[in-house]
Design a protein around this motif. Structure first.
Motif, PDB file in Angstrom:
ATOM      1  N   GLU A 135      31.686  87.992 -30.550  1.00 38.27           N
ATOM      2  CA  GLU A 135      30.523  87.698 -31.384  1.00 38.27           C
ATOM      3  C   GLU A 135      29.266  87.672 -30.527  1.00 38.27           C
ATOM      4  O   GLU A 135      29.334  87.458 -29.306  1.00 38.27           O
ATOM      5  CB  GLU A 135      30.703  86.349 -32.086  1.00 38.27           C
ATOM      6  N   LEU A 147      18.154  86.901 -33.810  1.00 38.40           N
ATOM      7  CA  LEU A 147      19.488  87.443 -34.085  1.00 38.40           C
ATOM      8  C   LEU A 147      19.385  88.782 -34.810  1.00 38.40           C
ATOM      9  O   LEU A 147      20.092  89.742 -34.485  1.00 38.40           O
ATOM     10  CB  LEU A 147      20.297  86.437 -34.917  1.00 38.40           C
ATOM     11  N   ILE A 151      20.761  92.512 -33.494  1.00 36.43           N
ATOM     12  CA  ILE A 151      21.653  93.408 -34.264  1.00 36.43           C
ATOM     13  C   ILE A 151      20.985  94.778 -34.423  1.00 36.43           C
ATOM     14  O   ILE A 151      21.637  95.823 -34.324  1.00 36.43           O
ATOM     15  CB  ILE A 151      21.993  92.787 -35.638  1.00 36.43           C
ATOM     16  N   THR A 178      27.532  89.453 -37.281  1.00 33.77           N
ATOM     17  CA  THR A 178      27.398  89.035 -35.876  1.00 33.77           C
ATOM     18  C   THR A 178      28.654  89.341 -35.070  1.00 33.77           C
ATOM     19  O   THR A 178      28.698  89.043 -33.875  1.00 33.77           O
ATOM     20  CB  THR A 178      27.107  87.521 -35.793  1.00 33.77           C
TER      21      THR A 178
END
Length: 223
Positions: A135, A147, A151, A178
């Motif tokens: 992860e 975050l 990604i 994630t």
């Protein structure tokens, strides 16, 4: 007189039967190789793979592509248990190798993680492949916009960065929210994982590309 008689007397010796050597070994016994069901004392072995809700439709669509190699080539029974929401696998009396059961379970599990059937089926044919998962939070704790941007860096515009890493390292990558899943050999997974970790930590894509070019050139020289 007796000495002369002894000299003229001919002594005939009969050939004696050769005695077997005391240290000679008995002939080796030949045993037929055990079959898969005989290795486990005739017990049927099972594996169960859970089906996440978002993989129901793809599983229904590609069921025959999954079923055919498992049942016909690997000689493993497979069925979908709708009540338990699991794919169930079990050995048969004509299963050639007991390890086929685990290979089939890995193949189905890889499909559930999001890999295409054509990519996941390599797990049935090659022994050195496996799937590694991690992860984003294992690499760096990111929240909110940070975050989302991480990604975005992993995928690149239209998935360009992900495809570049896949082609350079001969792996397949699935980015599911994630979670990141990598399918490939041990050495190739390590290279792909290092590239993905660099992107998560904030390295620009250009820097990762140049490092990948060096590593892939080194890999090409080795083989």
């Amino acid at each position: 007189m007796s000495a002369e008689a002894a000299a003229t007397m001919e002594i005939e010796t009969l050939p004696s039967d050769p005695k077997p050597a005391s240290n000679s070994l008995p002939p080796k016994l030949k045993f037929e190789p055990l079959k898969a069901h005989e290795m486990s004392d005739g017990r049927v072995q099972f594996r169960k793979v859970s089906v996440p809700p978002h993989r129901y439709s793809p599983l229904k669509k590609y069921w025959m592509d999954i079923y055919t190699p498992i049942y016909e080539q690997m000689k493993i029974d497979i069925r979908m248990n709708l009540k338990a929401r699991k794919v169930e696998l079990k050995t048969r009396s004509d299963t050639p190798d007991i390890s086929n059961l685990q290979k089939c379970a890995d193949f189905v599990q890889a499909f559930m993680l999001g890999f295409d059937v054509v990519d996941a089926i390599a797990l049935l044919r090659m022994d050195e492949l496996y799937v590694e998962s991690f992860e984003i939070k294992d690499v760096k704790t990111l929240r909110g916009e940070h975050l989302s941007r991480a990604i975005g860096r992993l995928s690149g515009k239209g998935g360009k960065t992900k495809f570049a890493i896949e082609n350079a390292t001969k792996t397949r990558i699935v980015i599911a929210d994630t979670k990141i899943h990598i399918l490939g050999s041990f050495a190739n997974i390590k290279i792909a994982r290092d590239s993905l970790c660099s992107l998560i930590l904030g390295s620009p894509a250009g820097k990762v590309y140049s490092k990948l070019r060096q590593v892939s050139a080194r890999l090409a020289e080795r083989f």
